[in-house]
Structures are given as structure tokens and as C-alpha cells.
Design an enzyme around this catalytic site. Structure first.
Site, short mmCIF file in Angstrom:
data_model
loop_
_atom_site.label_atom_id
_atom_site.label_comp_id
_atom_site.label_asym_id
_atom_site.label_seq_id
_atom_site.Cartn_x
_atom_site.Cartn_y
_atom_site.Cartn_z
N GLU A 119 0.88 -1.17 0.00
CA GLU A 119 0.00 0.00 0.00
C GLU A 119 0.91 1.22 0.00
O GLU A 119 1.84 1.31 0.81
CB GLU A 119 -0.87 -0.01 1.25
CG GLU A 119 -1.83 1.17 1.35
CD GLU A 119 -2.63 1.14 2.63
OE1 GLU A 119 -3.82 1.43 2.58
OE2 GLU A 119 -2.04 0.82 3.69
N GLU A 210 -8.74 11.66 2.53
CA GLU A 210 -9.11 10.85 3.68
C GLU A 210 -9.30 11.75 4.90
O GLU A 210 -8.61 12.75 5.05
CB GLU A 210 -8.02 9.83 4.01
CG GLU A 210 -7.69 8.88 2.88
CD GLU A 210 -6.65 7.86 3.29
OE1 GLU A 210 -6.67 7.43 4.46
OE2 GLU A 210 -5.82 7.50 2.44
#
Length: 310
Positions: A119, A210
């Protein structure tokens, strides 16, 4: 995708949040508010939206690569959203808009690879918390007008695109924060590789917003530039020898020389050094349409999707 609570003390549950949405592939012709987790395509772009259901968050897809989000998640809310591509690749990514967080939030180029499962974040802007405080610093990189700090962090038994797994996160965190600009992703991928942080085959890649236990708003537009490469130049040269020897050549970006050796007859010629990738640049991979030679170093394959000049 990562929950902002993930890294270190302040980040405890983390990542993979974007992996959690059910595999709904929704083609949206018109702009509409989205309040439940989903992935899909919109106006030629892949998008992903995930929320843990706490707090209030509303995401909307706009024309082409545009999207917007408003949130008020002080009561434990956590979300991640954005637009981009599936699969991603080493490419120049341009973005612009407004990012106005109040509390803990990120604006980043975000993606996943498999084989190895990784990631990654290229963090361009953030709110009240710098996630690098809880990770291992491995180096620095200068790219696109700023220094970036490079970090590595291991997630243990956390959500991912292949289910609950243990995997590494790679981070580049920009020192001069911004909400508009162009990210040369190949520079980051190459810098990570130089520290032994290798990527696998690309899964999705998005411009991500986010927010964790915070509030704010963002309206962003993302678009792709050319596949990232570097280095150009041209040169010519020739060499000859007498006897039964052989010729040799050396070519660099912008110039080349040729020499012939031996006691017989032989010749060598230097060719063009133009349009070759610079050291650390991409030089191959499935679907790659850029340069396949290196102005410095040797083109080596990391996987079927990505080769670079090392």
C-alpha cells in the site's frame, strides 16, 4: 485504504479501508451524492469511496476527474475517497482544487500493488497530524519542487485488497504542502526501489482524500500526464581498427564515442543517445509505450509491469 488512525500511536486501526468496499461497479452518468461505500467508474475514471458509517460524509463525482467531499466526523468517523485508474502505473499525475481540513486528513496519490502486496502514499498535503511521526524514516527525495521524506511501515493483520493481511506501506511525505501540482510518480517508485522498497503489479491508483475524526471539505480534479520517464539527448560516433579485432562504442545522453581495437580490420559506430530514460526512470513493462533504453545504468525488470534503469 488506510484509516488515518493507522500509523504509530495516533494511527491504530489503519489501512486497507479502500479495500473494504463491496465490489459494486457503478457507472454514473450524472453527478450524485454518495453516502455509502462503493467503487466503480465515472466519466472514464475509476473511483472509490469508503466510510465506516460514523459521523457524516458525502462524496460526489463530477465531470472527468473531478470529485468533491464534505465531512464532519468528530465522533469517530473515518472515510477515504477519490478518483484515478485501475490499474495504475508509473505516470505523471496532475491535480488541482481546494483541500480544507479541520483536524486529521490526507491528500495523496494512493495505490496498491500485489506480488508483493504493498500500500503506498505520495502525500501532498495533510491536516493536523504528520503520519511520518509513527513510521521508520529511510531517506529523502527531491521531486516536483520539494523534498519528500520517505518512510516504511509494516501493517500486521490489517484489511487490504486481498483481505486481512500483513503488508508494507511505502510513504513519500512532501515537506512543502500543496493542493495543486503534478506528481512524477516514477521518481518516487525509483527512490523507493533504491531503498529496497519494491512494488509489484499495480492495482488501483487514485488521488485520495481521507479524514479521520475531523471535519472539512475538498473539491479536487485529477488527470494523467504522460507515462513517467526521463533523460534525452543525441549523439553520434564511429570507430575503426585494422587487423582482425573488433569495434566498440560508448553512448551517453547527449554524446557518444566509438573506438576500434585489434590487429585486423574492424569498426564500431556510436548511435543516438536520445529518448532514453534517465537513471531510476521506467524503461519497460507490459503496456509501456515509453523509452526502452537507459541513458545511465541498465534496464532491469522488477515485474511484468515495471522495469527501470538501475
Amino acid at each position: 485504504m488506510i484509516s488515518l488512525s493507522s500509523v504509530a500511536i495516533a494511527l491504530t486501526t489503519v489501512v486497507g479501508a479502500l479495500a473494504l468496499p463491496s465490489d459494486q461497479s457503478v457507472n454514473l452518468a450524472a453527478r450524485q451524492a454518495i453516502t455509502s461505500s462503493q467503487t466503480g467508474t465515472n466519466n472514464g475514471y475509476y473511483y472509490s469511496f469508503w466510510t465506516n458509517g460514523a459521523g457524516s460524509v458525502s462524496y460526489s463525482n463530477g465531470a472527468a476527474g473531478q470529485f468533491s467531499v464534505n465531512w464532519a466526523n468528530q465522533g469517530g468517523g473515518d472515510f477515504t475517497c477519490g478518483k484515478g485508474w485501475n490499474p495504475g502505473k508509473a505516470q505523471d499525475i496532475s491535480f488541482s482544487g481546494t483541500f480544507t481540513p479541520n483536524g486529521n486528513a490526507y491528500l495523496s496519490i494512493y495505490g496498491w500493488t500485489t506480488g508483493p502486496l504493498v500500500e503506498y502514499y505520495i502525500l501532498e498535503n495533510f491536516g493536523s497530524y504528520n503520519p511520518g511521526n509513527g513510521m521508520t524514516h529511510v531517506g529523502t527525495l527531491t521531486s516536483d519542487g520539494s523534498d519528500y521524506d520517505i518512510y516504511k511501515h509494516t501493517q500486521v493483520n490489517q484489511p487490504s485488497i486481498v483481505g486481512t493481511s500483513t503488508f508494507d506501506q511505502y510513504w513519500s511525505i512532501r515537506k512543502n504542502k500543496r493542493s495543486s501540482g503534478t506528481v512524477t510518480t516514477a521518481n518516487h517508485f525509483s527512490a523507493w526501489a533504491s531503498h529496497g522498497m519494491n512494488l509489484g503489479s499495480h492495482n488501483y491508483q487514485i488521488l485520495s482524500v481521507e479524514g479521520y475524526q475531523s471535519s472539512g471539505s475538498a473539491s479536487m480534479t485529477v488527470s494523467a500526464g504522460s507515462s513517467s520517464s526521463g533523460g534525452s539527448g543525441s549523439g553520434s560516433g564511429s570507430g575503426s581498427g585494422s587487423g582482425s579485432g573488433s569495434g566498440s562504442q560508448t553512448t551517453t545522453a547527449g554524446s557518444s564515442t566509438g573506438t576500434g581495437t585489434g590487429s585486423g580490420s574492424g569498426s564500431g559506430s556510436g548511435g543516438s543517445g536520445g529518448n532514453c530514460a534517465a537513471q531510476w526512470g521506467q524503461c519497460g513493462g507490459q503496456g509501456w509505450n515509453g523509452p526502452t533504453c537507459c541513458s545511465s545504468g541498465t534496464c532491469k525488470a522488477s515485474n511484468q509491469w515495471y522495469s527501470q534503469c538501475l
